[in-house]
Write a protein that holds these residues in place. Structure first.
Motif, PDB file in Angstrom:
ATOM      1  N   ILE A   1      26.536  40.987  45.163  1.00 50.53           N
ATOM      2  CA  ILE A   1      26.033  42.069  44.316  1.00 50.53           C
ATOM      3  C   ILE A   1      26.788  43.366  44.592  1.00 50.53           C
ATOM      4  O   ILE A   1      27.209  44.081  43.674  1.00 50.53           O
ATOM      5  CB  ILE A   1      24.520  42.246  44.537  1.00 50.53           C
ATOM      6  CG1 ILE A   1      23.763  41.073  43.894  1.00 50.53           C
ATOM      7  CG2 ILE A   1      24.025  43.582  43.988  1.00 50.53           C
ATOM      8  CD1 ILE A   1      22.297  41.019  44.261  1.00 50.53           C
ATOM      9  N   SER A   2      26.996  43.670  45.872  1.00 50.05           N
ATOM     10  CA  SER A   2      27.651  44.925  46.253  1.00 50.05           C
ATOM     11  C   SER A   2      29.103  44.952  45.799  1.00 50.05           C
ATOM     12  O   SER A   2      29.582  45.960  45.245  1.00 50.05           O
ATOM     13  CB  SER A   2      27.560  45.104  47.769  1.00 50.05           C
ATOM     14  OG  SER A   2      26.217  45.117  48.194  1.00 50.05           O
ATOM     15  N   GLU A   3      29.830  43.867  46.029  1.00 50.28           N
ATOM     16  CA  GLU A   3      31.239  43.826  45.636  1.00 50.28           C
ATOM     17  C   GLU A   3      31.393  43.884  44.115  1.00 50.28           C
ATOM     18  O   GLU A   3      32.329  44.505  43.604  1.00 50.28           O
ATOM     19  CB  GLU A   3      31.905  42.577  46.207  1.00 50.28           C
ATOM     20  CG  GLU A   3      32.075  42.648  47.719  1.00 50.28           C
ATOM     21  CD  GLU A   3      32.700  41.393  48.307  1.00 50.28           C
ATOM     22  OE1 GLU A   3      32.788  40.366  47.581  1.00 50.28           O
ATOM     23  OE2 GLU A   3      33.100  41.434  49.483  1.00 50.28           O
ATOM     24  N   PHE A   4      30.470  43.249  43.395  1.00 47.37           N
ATOM     25  CA  PHE A   4      30.505  43.311  41.926  1.00 47.37           C
ATOM     26  C   PHE A   4      30.342  44.761  41.459  1.00 47.37           C
ATOM     27  O   PHE A   4      31.075  45.232  40.578  1.00 47.37           O
ATOM     28  CB  PHE A   4      29.397  42.435  41.336  1.00 47.37           C
ATOM     29  CG  PHE A   4      29.289  42.512  39.844  1.00 47.37           C
ATOM     30  CD1 PHE A   4      30.073  41.708  39.035  1.00 47.37           C
ATOM     31  CD2 PHE A   4      28.405  43.407  39.243  1.00 47.37           C
ATOM     32  CE1 PHE A   4      29.982  41.789  37.641  1.00 47.37           C
ATOM     33  CE2 PHE A   4      28.308  43.492  37.858  1.00 47.37           C
ATOM     34  CZ  PHE A   4      29.106  42.681  37.063  1.00 47.37           C
ATOM     35  N   LEU A   5      29.381  45.489  42.048  1.00 48.37           N
ATOM     36  CA  LEU A   5      29.125  46.862  41.638  1.00 48.37           C
ATOM     37  C   LEU A   5      30.266  47.796  42.023  1.00 48.37           C
ATOM     38  O   LEU A   5      30.611  48.711  41.264  1.00 48.37           O
ATOM     39  CB  LEU A   5      27.810  47.351  42.241  1.00 48.37           C
ATOM     40  CG  LEU A   5      26.552  46.726  41.622  1.00 48.37           C
ATOM     41  CD1 LEU A   5      25.346  46.939  42.517  1.00 48.37           C
ATOM     42  CD2 LEU A   5      26.289  47.311  40.233  1.00 48.37           C
ATOM     43  N   VAL A   6      30.864  47.576  43.181  1.00 49.92           N
ATOM     44  CA  VAL A   6      32.019  48.391  43.591  1.00 49.92           C
ATOM     45  C   VAL A   6      33.179  48.182  42.626  1.00 49.92           C
ATOM     46  O   VAL A   6      33.886  49.130  42.248  1.00 49.92           O
ATOM     47  CB  VAL A   6      32.427  48.058  45.036  1.00 49.92           C
ATOM     48  CG1 VAL A   6      33.784  48.686  45.373  1.00 49.92           C
ATOM     49  CG2 VAL A   6      31.378  48.559  46.026  1.00 49.92           C
ATOM     50  N   GLN A   7      33.378  46.948  42.215  1.00 51.65           N
ATOM     51  CA  GLN A   7      34.456  46.643  41.284  1.00 51.65           C
ATOM     52  C   GLN A   7      34.188  47.260  39.904  1.00 51.65           C
ATOM     53  O   GLN A   7      35.102  47.773  39.253  1.00 51.65           O
ATOM     54  CB  GLN A   7      34.625  45.130  41.161  1.00 51.65           C
ATOM     55  CG  GLN A   7      35.818  44.706  40.306  1.00 51.65           C
ATOM     56  CD  GLN A   7      36.005  43.194  40.284  1.00 51.65           C
ATOM     57  OE1 GLN A   7      35.072  42.436  40.551  1.00 51.65           O
ATOM     58  NE2 GLN A   7      37.212  42.750  39.972  1.00 51.65           N
ATOM     59  N   LYS A   8      32.944  47.216  39.471  1.00 54.92           N
ATOM     60  CA  LYS A   8      32.593  47.731  38.146  1.00 54.92           C
ATOM     61  C   LYS A   8      32.502  49.250  38.128  1.00 54.92           C
ATOM     62  O   LYS A   8      32.820  49.889  37.103  1.00 54.92           O
ATOM     63  CB  LYS A   8      31.259  47.124  37.692  1.00 54.92           C
ATOM     64  CG  LYS A   8      30.941  47.437  36.235  1.00 54.92           C
ATOM     65  CD  LYS A   8      29.726  46.649  35.751  1.00 54.92           C
ATOM     66  CE  LYS A   8      29.456  46.930  34.268  1.00 54.92           C
ATOM     67  NZ  LYS A   8      28.284  46.179  33.759  1.00 54.92           N
ATOM     68  N   HIS A   9      32.061  49.851  39.243  1.00 57.92           N
ATOM     69  CA  HIS A   9      31.891  51.316  39.314  1.00 57.92           C
ATOM     70  C   HIS A   9      32.600  51.856  40.561  1.00 57.92           C
ATOM     71  O   HIS A   9      31.951  52.346  41.498  1.00 57.92           O
ATOM     72  CB  HIS A   9      30.409  51.683  39.355  1.00 57.92           C
ATOM     73  CG  HIS A   9      29.593  51.123  38.236  1.00 57.92           C
ATOM     74  ND1 HIS A   9      29.582  51.668  36.972  1.00 57.92           N
ATOM     75  CD2 HIS A   9      28.758  50.045  38.184  1.00 57.92           C
ATOM     76  CE1 HIS A   9      28.777  50.970  36.186  1.00 57.92           C
ATOM     77  NE2 HIS A   9      28.264  49.979  36.901  1.00 57.92           N
ATOM     78  N   PRO A  10      33.940  51.789  40.587  1.00 58.97           N
ATOM     79  CA  PRO A  10      34.670  52.165  41.805  1.00 58.97           C
ATOM     80  C   PRO A  10      34.571  53.642  42.168  1.00 58.97           C
ATOM     81  O   PRO A  10      34.812  54.007  43.327  1.00 58.97           O
ATOM     82  CB  PRO A  10      36.123  51.776  41.476  1.00 58.97           C
ATOM     83  CG  PRO A  10      36.187  51.805  39.978  1.00 58.97           C
ATOM     84  CD  PRO A  10      34.835  51.354  39.500  1.00 58.97           C
ATOM     85  N   ASN A  11      34.217  54.481  41.220  1.00 60.47           N
ATOM     86  CA  ASN A  11      34.083  55.912  41.502  1.00 60.47           C
ATOM     87  C   ASN A  11      32.664  56.309  41.896  1.00 60.47           C
ATOM     88  O   ASN A  11      32.369  57.493  42.061  1.00 60.47           O
ATOM     89  CB  ASN A  11      34.524  56.728  40.289  1.00 60.47           C
ATOM     90  CG  ASN A  11      36.000  56.536  39.970  1.00 60.47           C
ATOM     91  OD1 ASN A  11      36.822  56.487  40.883  1.00 60.47           O
ATOM     92  ND2 ASN A  11      36.321  56.424  38.693  1.00 60.47           N
TER      93      ASN A  11
END
Length: 295
Positions: A192-202
């Protein structure tokens, strides 16, 4: 001549506790005896998440802003006979399973209660918690970040409850069927965390070191582990305004959210009206997500 300490007897559950310095302010507008009365009101809710768990407390002998505060894992001594305890890794923990023990700890200026994620003598976690930790004190993007996580969980058919940490962050509590290991939950949290970092890197980061996070919001999926703790639902926090870590409705996660609005002075009315929001969510079954990660 030595100075005598004011002590007042308090009877609870058939036990007598001697309250030392009852008028001592623990927050500017809350004395110790007032704090203990607030704990009585919190007890039916707070004990739900502390009983039969290994408890760590944080003690503030001179009030919430006391710089000499300390973490206490080993049970304080002398220990009254109504206090139940449990050993783990040579540490003698308190089992916070009754109101008398709660008030005894409150009298010792325990202002925060941090239980284990698993029950005494068990290894499987009771719930799953994702900690959302902003890099700065007042982070206007925190609401958006939490909503993104909630939306993703909803798409994964996982019901959850956001709660104020009582400090600067938000924690997402997921009641679960007690059959998943810490390792399995960490694997799902990482996904979940890696998906969100990839989708919202800023917006998001999973960088463990705070100095390297810049202004990003940290998704802490690693804290949920055996031997670690987080602030219990309904624990007070040693912060200005005496905040309480409070479960919320998802619609309360909005731009008007001020965590300190949920505090010892008003939490009783909210609990009478809304009850325990976490208990209203049935334990979640996560096999579908585990199966996806195994493919």
């Amino acid at each position: 001549m030595s100075k005598t300490t004011e002590k007042v007897p308090l009877k609870v559950e058939g036990h007598e506790i001697l309250i030392s310095n009852p008028s001592k302010p623990l927050w500017p507008n809350i004395s110790k005896i007032e704090y203990l009365h607030k704990l009585v009101k919190l007890a039916p809710f707070l004990l739900t998440y502390c009983k039969n768990r290994y408890l760590t407390t944080i003690r503030f002998p001179h009030g919430y802003n006391d710089k000499t505060f300390f973490y206490q894992k080993n049970c304080p001594e002398p220990t009254p006979d109504f206090v139940n305890t449990a050993y783990l890794h040579n540490i003698h923990y308190v089992n916070l399973d009754n109101v008398a023990t709660l008030l005894w700890l409150g009298n010792l200026a325990c202002l925060e209660f941090h239980p284990s994620f698993h029950y005494i003598n068990q290894s499987l976690p009771v719930e799953w918690v994702i900690d959302i930790d902003p890099s700065k004190e007042n982070e206007p993007r925190l609401v958006d970040a939490v909503l993104f996580i909630g939306e993703l969980l909803d798409k994964l058919h996982i019901q959850s409850v956001p709660k104020t940490s009582g400090a600067t962050g938000i924690q997402i509590v997921i009641p679960i069927e007690q059959k998943y290991s810490f390792d399995q939950l960490r694997k799902m949290g990482q996904f979940i965390s890696e998906f969100l970092v990839q989708k919202h890197p800023n917006l998001f980061t999973i960088e463990r070191l705070k100095k390297n996070r810049k202004q990003l919001i940290y998704i802490d999926y690693l804290q949920h582990w055996q031997g670690k703790t987080l602030a219990a639902p309904y624990t007070p926090r040693a912060r200005e305004h005496a905040p309480v870590s409070t479960p919320l409705f998802w619609h309360e996660i909005n731009k008007n959210l001020i965590p300190s609005d949920f505090n010892l002075l008003n939490i009783e009315n909210r609990l009478k009206k809304e009850g325990d929001l976490i208990q209203k969510v049935k334990p979640q079954q996560l096999d579908h997500l585990l199966a996806h990660l195994s493919n």
